[in-house]
Motif scaffolding. Structure first.
Motif, PDB file in Angstrom:
ATOM      1  N   TYR A  22      -1.439   5.132 -15.428  1.00 11.93           N
ATOM      2  CA  TYR A  22      -0.387   5.969 -14.835  1.00 11.93           C
ATOM      3  C   TYR A  22       0.475   6.648 -15.895  1.00 11.93           C
ATOM      4  CZ  TYR A  22      -1.486   4.086 -10.240  1.00 11.93           C
ATOM      5  OH  TYR A  22      -2.110   3.767  -9.053  1.00 11.93           O
ATOM      6  N   GLU A  40       0.833  -1.218   0.000  1.00 16.48           N
ATOM      7  CA  GLU A  40       0.000   0.000   0.000  1.00 16.48           C
ATOM      8  C   GLU A  40       0.857   1.253   0.000  1.00 16.48           C
ATOM      9  OE1 GLU A  40      -3.237   0.171   2.730  1.00 16.48           O
ATOM     10  OE2 GLU A  40      -3.826  -1.900   2.363  1.00 16.48           O
ATOM     11  N   VAL A  59       4.101   5.412  -5.784  1.00 16.87           N
ATOM     12  CA  VAL A  59       3.906   5.425  -7.231  1.00 16.87           C
ATOM     13  C   VAL A  59       3.006   6.582  -7.629  1.00 16.87           C
ATOM     14  CG1 VAL A  59       2.894   4.159  -9.178  1.00 16.87           C
ATOM     15  CG2 VAL A  59       4.329   2.949  -7.506  1.00 16.87           C
ATOM     16  N   ARG A  60       1.916   6.785  -6.880  1.00 20.60           N
ATOM     17  CA  ARG A  60       1.003   7.891  -7.188  1.00 20.60           C
ATOM     18  C   ARG A  60       1.689   9.244  -7.015  1.00 20.60           C
ATOM     19  NH1 ARG A  60      -2.800   3.954  -5.406  1.00 20.60           N
ATOM     20  NH2 ARG A  60      -2.366   4.316  -3.187  1.00 20.60           N
ATOM     21  N   TRP A  88       2.367   1.800  -3.418  1.00 17.75           N
ATOM     22  CA  TRP A  88       1.486   2.432  -4.403  1.00 17.75           C
ATOM     23  C   TRP A  88       1.278   3.911  -4.095  1.00 17.75           C
ATOM     24  CZ3 TRP A  88       0.653   0.973  -9.065  1.00 17.75           C
ATOM     25  CH2 TRP A  88       0.719  -0.389  -9.401  1.00 17.75           C
ATOM     26  N   SER A 121      -0.590  -5.116 -11.992  1.00 20.33           N
ATOM     27  CA  SER A 121       0.229  -3.900 -12.067  1.00 20.33           C
ATOM     28  C   SER A 121       0.547  -3.570 -13.527  1.00 20.33           C
ATOM     29  CB  SER A 121       1.535  -4.085 -11.289  1.00 20.33           C
ATOM     30  OG  SER A 121       1.270  -4.400  -9.943  1.00 20.33           O
ATOM     31  N   VAL A 147       8.106  -2.847  -9.232  1.00 20.18           N
ATOM     32  CA  VAL A 147       6.833  -3.345  -8.690  1.00 20.18           C
ATOM     33  C   VAL A 147       6.626  -4.804  -9.096  1.00 20.18           C
ATOM     34  CG1 VAL A 147       4.309  -3.095  -8.806  1.00 20.18           C
ATOM     35  CG2 VAL A 147       5.772  -1.056  -8.581  1.00 20.18           C
TER      36      VAL A 147
END
Length: 475
Positions: A154, A108, A114-115, A111, A147, A131
């Motif tokens: 993304y 979590e 990543v965001r 991610w 992913s 990832v």
């Protein structure tokens, strides 16, 4: 990411050790200090302690510290946040943070990072490769594929490089090539595979020893991407799978086809293949393989020559062993002690009396001595083969050149003379051996006694004198 609470590792930690600053000998002093704070300071005090150092964390320093902080993910997040207050993080630093979280199975927070990278405009395929690897290492292959499926959301275009990175991440784990194949079958209509895609799968089947799947994958590869000398890694993996799967005939057939397509694998494959066939003691197929290799202009090295000669000798094929010995120098592979001793041992084992003497002289002419074991075996065989003269010549060479240990050879020589009833030589050689501190065994002396006692009084007296000398040497 910046506002998130430090992650707590809810899942079991990975089993493999991560590098730490303790073993990083060339780590700059300031980076070492930051690593020490991350490693030793209580989590709630870390940011204050970091601030108190008044160190300005440059991007390279941040990267150095993150690489050595995988064992302390919560503290590493604190450090990352603190370092980000001074200046924006580089793409490399962000990728290290994603990797650190993923390798600690903190998915979590991974991610979240990543965001944040997307918002910062530093997200790339490299991030998703990390990832993929983290999910696969955790055995969560479905999430690795998911992913891949969300990459476009993304802003990262899923291309064949991304496909191959995911295939590679799956196949890196033990016995998971079937899962890689499932993904491959699903994606290949949308993103056509290339030679690397097939090479990755073939290497997976090689690792698992799955010959049937390797044949299917290879067949599809030939149809889709054809033949090319550039695809050597795929060919190597496929052929190795056949060889390890006891399908050497099939491998040789494919090699002949590849030769016709000018797509033969390199010397590394032939070396590995030879090792496999040596372990299987398959000299016939190894000879076929050797012929293809040499006939294609590849030059074997000394290790390969020795492996092939050893295999031939193990199968008592001295004629072909000699042929290879003669060919070696033309390829710049000069025979060594192992080469000569393997052939010499084979000649002894096969009781080639005349050839043993001749080959012994060739060995010493080229300044390669037999091993002590081969000296002993040769002397015994020559006595058994009615050539005591050559046996004595070999023994004299051992003495003159101070070759040791020679106790075993000495005992065999004495017993050889006993078997021929040549008791005068028994006495003469035995006395010299005793004077030279060579150990004559009790069992040898017993056999000398038996031989002497059969010959009458003078022989008995000779033995008794020899026995006294032997006993005094044992004191």
């Amino acid at each position: 990411m910046a506002g998130a609470n430090p992650p707590q590792p809810a899942n079991p930690q990975p089993q493999h050790p991560f590098p730490t600053y303790h073993t990083a000998l060339d780590l700059p002093l300031q980076a070492r200090l930051l690593c020490e704070i991350i490693d030793t300071v209580p989590i709630h005090d870390i940011e204050a302690r970091l601030a108190s150092t008044q160190i300005k964390p440059e991007p390279e320093m941040v990267q150095q510290v993150l690489k050595l902080s995988y064992n302390s993910p919560s503290a590493a997040v604190k450090f990352f946040r603190w370092a980000g207050l001074a200046r924006k993080h580089s793409e490399h630093s962000w990728n290290l943070m994603v990797d650190l979280l993923g390798k600690n199975r903190l998915f979590e927070p991974m991610w979240d990072a990543v965001r944040s990278m997307k918002q910062e405009g530093v997200l790339s395929l490299t991030t998703f490769v990390s990832v993929f690897g983290s999910y696969c290492a955790a055995g969560r292959f479905g999430e690795a594929v998911m992913s891949f499926d969300v990459m476009e959301r993304y802003g990262i275009q899923p291309d064949i490089i991304a496909v191959n990175c995911l295939l590679s991440a799956i196949c890196r784990e033990d016995n998971q090539t079937e899962k890689a194949l499932e993904f491959f079958e699903k994606i290949k209509a949308k993103i056509p595979p290339d030679a690397d895609s097939f090479a990755i799968l073939l290497e997976g089947w090689e690792k698992e020893g799955n010959v049937a799947k390797a044949k299917t994958t290879f067949g599809e590869m030939v149809i889709r991407v054809g033949w090319s000398p550039l695809y050597i890694s795929a060919y190597d993996a496929f052929l190795n799978t056949l060889l390890c799967g006891s399908q050497a005939d099939e491998a040789i057939k494919f090699l002949q086809v590849m030769k016709g397509k000018n797509c033969l694998p390199g010397l590394k494959f032939f070396s590995n293949a030879l090792d496999i066939l040596v372990k299987q003691n398959d000299s016939a197929r190894a000879s076929l393989l050797w012929g293809i290799m040499v006939g294609s202009g590849l030059v074997p090295n000394l290790i390969m020559y020795n492996a092939m000669i050893g295999l031939l000798c193990n199968n008592n094929d001295t004629d072909n062993a000699f042929r290879l010995l003669d060919a070696m120098v033309f390829h710049g592979a000069f025979p060594d002690s192992l080469t000569y001793n393997m052939i010499f041992e084979c000649l002894i084992k096969n009781k080639k009396v005349r050839q043993v003497g001749k080959f012994f002289n060739e060995m010493i002419k080229n300044e390669w001595n037999p091993t002590p074991e081969n000296f002993t075996a040769a002397i015994k065989m020559l006595f058994d083969g009615d050539d005591p003269g050559m046996a004595i010549e070999i023994w004299d060479y051992m003495v003159q050149n101070s070759i040791s240990p020679r106790d075993d050879a000495a005992n065999v020589l004495i017993l050889g003379f006993c078997s021929l009833g040549r008791l005068t030589e028994v006495r003469r050689f035995a006395e010299k051996m005793i004077d030279g501190k060579i150990i004559i065994s009790e069992s040898t002396m017993t056999k000398v006694k038996n031989a002497c006692y059969k010959e009458g009084r003078s022989a008995r007296e000779m033995y008794d004198n020899l026995l006294r000398k032997w006993k005094s040497s044992c004191l």
